[in-house]
Design a protein around this motif. Structure first.
Motif, PDB file in Angstrom:
ATOM      1  N   PHE A 128       0.815  -1.212   0.000  1.00 26.49           N
ATOM      2  CA  PHE A 128       0.000   0.000   0.000  1.00 26.49           C
ATOM      3  C   PHE A 128       0.849   1.264   0.000  1.00 26.49           C
ATOM      4  O   PHE A 128       0.447   2.289  -0.553  1.00 26.49           O
ATOM      5  N   SER A 129       2.013   1.201   0.621  1.00 24.64           N
ATOM      6  CA  SER A 129       2.875   2.388   0.616  1.00 24.64           C
ATOM      7  C   SER A 129       3.263   2.757  -0.812  1.00 24.64           C
ATOM      8  O   SER A 129       3.373   3.938  -1.154  1.00 24.64           O
ATOM      9  N   GLU A 130       3.449   1.738  -1.664  1.00 20.84           N
ATOM     10  CA  GLU A 130       3.773   2.007  -3.061  1.00 20.84           C
ATOM     11  C   GLU A 130       2.599   2.673  -3.777  1.00 20.84           C
ATOM     12  O   GLU A 130       2.796   3.587  -4.591  1.00 20.84           O
ATOM     13  N   TYR A 131       1.396   2.195  -3.483  1.00 24.76           N
ATOM     14  CA  TYR A 131       0.224   2.747  -4.166  1.00 24.76           C
ATOM     15  C   TYR A 131      -0.087   4.158  -3.688  1.00 24.76           C
ATOM     16  O   TYR A 131      -0.581   4.983  -4.458  1.00 24.76           O
ATOM     17  N   VAL A 132       0.223   4.446  -2.432  1.00 21.77           N
ATOM     18  CA  VAL A 132       0.045   5.813  -1.942  1.00 21.77           C
ATOM     19  C   VAL A 132       0.973   6.758  -2.697  1.00 21.77           C
ATOM     20  O   VAL A 132       0.557   7.847  -3.136  1.00 21.77           O
ATOM     21  N   LYS A 133       2.234   6.353  -2.873  1.00 21.10           N
ATOM     22  CA  LYS A 133       3.175   7.179  -3.635  1.00 21.10           C
ATOM     23  C   LYS A 133       2.699   7.361  -5.074  1.00 21.10           C
ATOM     24  O   LYS A 133       2.777   8.454  -5.644  1.00 21.10           O
ATOM     25  N   LEU A 138       0.216  10.681  -9.497  1.00 17.25           N
ATOM     26  CA  LEU A 138      -0.832  10.826 -10.513  1.00 17.25           C
ATOM     27  C   LEU A 138      -1.790  11.968 -10.210  1.00 17.25           C
ATOM     28  O   LEU A 138      -2.305  12.616 -11.121  1.00 17.25           O
ATOM     29  N   TYR A 139      -2.027  12.198  -8.914  1.00 14.21           N
ATOM     30  CA  TYR A 139      -3.008  13.219  -8.509  1.00 14.21           C
ATOM     31  C   TYR A 139      -2.377  14.116  -7.440  1.00 14.21           C
ATOM     32  O   TYR A 139      -2.660  13.987  -6.248  1.00 14.21           O
ATOM     33  N   PRO A 140      -1.495  15.015  -7.831  1.00  9.70           N
ATOM     34  CA  PRO A 140      -0.763  15.835  -6.842  1.00  9.70           C
ATOM     35  C   PRO A 140      -1.657  16.720  -5.991  1.00  9.70           C
ATOM     36  O   PRO A 140      -1.255  17.159  -4.914  1.00  9.70           O
ATOM     37  N   LYS A 141      -2.878  16.983  -6.445  1.00  4.97           N
ATOM     38  CA  LYS A 141      -3.801  17.836  -5.680  1.00  4.97           C
ATOM     39  C   LYS A 141      -4.860  17.019  -4.939  1.00  4.97           C
ATOM     40  O   LYS A 141      -5.895  17.546  -4.546  1.00  4.97           O
ATOM     41  N   VAL A 142      -4.587  15.718  -4.727  1.00  2.00           N
ATOM     42  CA  VAL A 142      -5.617  14.837  -4.172  1.00  2.00           C
ATOM     43  C   VAL A 142      -6.046  15.249  -2.764  1.00  2.00           C
ATOM     44  O   VAL A 142      -7.190  15.028  -2.361  1.00  2.00           O
ATOM     45  N   LEU A 351     -11.271  11.367  -0.749  1.00  2.00           N
ATOM     46  CA  LEU A 351     -10.817  11.127  -2.116  1.00  2.00           C
ATOM     47  C   LEU A 351      -9.528  10.317  -2.143  1.00  2.00           C
ATOM     48  O   LEU A 351      -9.354   9.439  -2.996  1.00  2.00           O
ATOM     49  N   LEU A 352      -8.604  10.591  -1.228  1.00  2.00           N
ATOM     50  CA  LEU A 352      -7.340   9.856  -1.200  1.00  2.00           C
ATOM     51  C   LEU A 352      -7.603   8.358  -1.035  1.00  2.00           C
ATOM     52  O   LEU A 352      -7.011   7.534  -1.738  1.00  2.00           O
ATOM     53  N   ASN A 353      -8.488   7.996  -0.116  1.00  2.00           N
ATOM     54  CA  ASN A 353      -8.809   6.583   0.093  1.00  2.00           C
ATOM     55  C   ASN A 353      -9.341   5.940  -1.183  1.00  2.00           C
ATOM     56  O   ASN A 353      -8.993   4.802  -1.523  1.00  2.00           O
ATOM     57  N   GLN A 354     -10.198   6.670  -1.887  1.00  2.00           N
ATOM     58  CA  GLN A 354     -10.793   6.124  -3.098  1.00  2.00           C
ATOM     59  C   GLN A 354      -9.744   5.900  -4.184  1.00  2.00           C
ATOM     60  O   GLN A 354      -9.773   4.894  -4.906  1.00  2.00           O
ATOM     61  N   LYS A 355      -8.818   6.844  -4.325  1.00  2.00           N
ATOM     62  CA  LYS A 355      -7.791   6.712  -5.357  1.00  2.00           C
ATOM     63  C   LYS A 355      -6.806   5.584  -5.024  1.00  2.00           C
ATOM     64  O   LYS A 355      -6.385   4.831  -5.922  1.00  2.00           O
ATOM     65  N   VAL A 356      -6.423   5.454  -3.763  1.00  2.00           N
ATOM     66  CA  VAL A 356      -5.525   4.364  -3.373  1.00  2.00           C
ATOM     67  C   VAL A 356      -6.201   3.023  -3.640  1.00  2.00           C
ATOM     68  O   VAL A 356      -5.608   2.105  -4.208  1.00  2.00           O
ATOM     69  N   PHE A 357      -7.455   2.923  -3.234  1.00  2.00           N
ATOM     70  CA  PHE A 357      -8.209   1.681  -3.466  1.00  2.00           C
ATOM     71  C   PHE A 357      -8.311   1.379  -4.959  1.00  2.00           C
ATOM     72  O   PHE A 357      -8.118   0.233  -5.392  1.00  2.00           O
TER      73      PHE A 357
END
Length: 479
Positions: A128-133, A138-142, A351-357
């Motif tokens: 998950f740490s990789e997907y957070v990065k 991809l979405y710097p304003k997330v 939104l961050l949770n949704q994008k990571v998922f």
């Protein structure tokens, strides 16, 4: 909105009967505070004097009593024998007084068999740490913006395509709502569609948080027994005709707490009944991907052509409980009501949770993770069953999910067993917690998913020893 009926006698009787019914069905427990005069008047859309008059008559009939400056409470029908219970312990105290599952989890224990959660060590924490990065790249304003109330469009489009591929049914992203877990979805549905006195069908037993959510809205709960082979559909149809429910909340796939799965034929028939008698089916599907040998039947919503099913699919349990992601498939005609209450609840899930998922859900690692977790959970289930095989207790081995639904001897007091177990740092869920009618039960729920294999084996051995010691002590007293 319902129009207030002005007939004073009818309204008074309506309030009196409503309170009396909830007390008699044990929905409001002995010594539990009931809604204030102001609160119930608001909920039932009547004058406060009407509620006060009903409460005063209930007091005369010894159904409620008054505490000065505290309100009205349910009258006792005789004090229970609680001498042997350690009511200073918050778990036991909460169980005896309220039966809320969330409060059973208050005290930490070494052998956690009450939490229907997966061992964090089985989850893909490192990846998950990789997907957070990746998400931040991809979405710097997330973190600088909200999600929409309905949920991130990219995620809804991805999930819509997933459901199309899985079940060959037509669905559009506009029919999806993203919620912060299935429990929020259930709560939103109760808030959006239920008013005091509305009839709701429930499986018995059922998911305790759903029971609490609908009861909090004043629903009149009617129960339908669930068996290893599903429901008695004749009983279901009889109740539908008799009570005219607004909706039927059910959990037909690896049911919580029993682990039972409703067969395809019954799923199709339930949709037919919903269309014929015009009620909603609320299908809660939290464990669909946690199967051991064979994939379960398609969800009930896949047979729906008349817009009678709201489908809740949770991904929290086996991907990341911390992300709190669930999807609701909802008929267009009902979606606006859910969006309204969702906007009041949180104005949209993070939104961050949704994008990571989103980016983990579409990865190859996700499929590899699911295969591994199914094997790990099946092994743990088999370990629990092996240790329980030394007893004469009864259960049906589930084909998926996280729980065993176990029947203990009728004479074994579950409250006292809970007390003794907690003293040995062991927790479980008493069956009464999962009963919409809150009646005494010899059933318990044991979750095999949260502790590791060694702890599981050792903890169940200890639990069986506690139960057998208690049982022997009771036999000695009787002899």
């Amino acid at each position: 909105m319902r129009k207030a009926i002005r007939n004073e006698d009818y309204l008074f009787k309506k309030v009196y009967d409503y309170v009396l019914h909830r007390i008699e069905r044990n929905e409001w427990k002995e010594h539990e505070k009931i809604p204030s005069v102001r609160q119930l008047a608001c909920e039932m859309n009547v004058h406060r004097l009407t509620v006060l008059k009903a409460y005063q008559l209930l007091k005369q009939h010894d159904k409620v009593y008054v505490k000065d400056k505290a309100g009205y409470f349910v009258q006792s029908n005789g004090e229970k024998n609680l001498e042997s219970l350690n009511l200073d312990n918050p778990i036991v105290s909460a169980y005896v007084q309220k039966n809320h599952l969330s409060e059973i989890h208050q005290t930490p224990v070494s052998y956690q068999f009450s939490q229907a959660l997966i061992d964090p060590n089985l989850l893909p924490n490192h990846y998950f740490s990789e997907y957070v990065k990746k998400v931040f790249d991809l979405y710097p304003k997330v973190l600088a913006t909200y999600s929409t109330v309905q949920g991130d469009l990219e995620l809804r489009e991805t999930l819509a395509q997933y459901f199309i591929n899985q079940y060959k049914t037509h669905i559009h992203a506009s029919n999806l709502l993203i919620t912060s877990g299935s429990q929020q979805a259930i709560h939103l549905i109760a808030q959006a569609f239920i008013q005091p006195g509305d009839v709701v069908l429930f499986e018995r037993p059922s998911y305790s948080a759903a029971i609490d959510s609908f009861r909090a809205q004043g629903a009149h709960i009617v129960t339908v027994d669930i068996h290893p082979d599903g429901y008695d559909l004749e009983q279901v149809e009889t109740y539908i005709k008799q009570y005219k429910p607004l909706l039927f909340y059910l959990n037909p796939t690896f049911h919580n707490p029993t682990g039972y799965t409703v067969p395809i034929e019954q799923r199709k028939k339930l949709v037919e009944l919903a269309e014929q008698y015009r009620f909603l089916i609320i299908e809660d599907d939290a464990y669909h991907d946690i199967y051991f040998d064979h994939t379960p039947p398609p969800p009930i919503y896949t047979y729906d052509t008349g817009g009678t099913v709201i489908y809740i699919r949770s991904f929290c349990k086996y991907i990341s409980p911390g992300l709190r992601i669930a999807a609701v498939i909802c008929p267009s005609s009902l979606l606006n009501a859910l969006l309204t209450v969702k906007s009041l609840a949180d104005n949209g899930s993070p939104l961050l949770n949704q994008k990571v998922f989103l980016h983990y859900f579409t990865s190859l690692r996700m499929q590899q993770h699911l295969q591994k977790i199914r094997i790990a959970l099946q092994i743990r289930k088999e370990i629990m069953e092996k240790e329980l095989a030394t007893t004469d207790w009864q259960w049906v081995s589930p084909k998926g999910g996280l729980n065993l639904w176990v029947q203990l001897p009728d004479h074994l007091p579950i409250e006292l067993l809970l007390t003794k177990s907690i003293e040995q740092s062991i927790s479980f869920v008493p069956g009464q917690v999962c009963d919409p009618l809150k009646q005494q039960s010899s059933w318990i729920r044991l979750s095999y998913s949260y502790v590791n294999e060694q702890q599981l084996s050792e903890g169940i051995k200890r639990f069986v020893a506690v139960a057998q010691s208690l049982n022997e002590g009771l036999d000695e007293k009787q002899s």
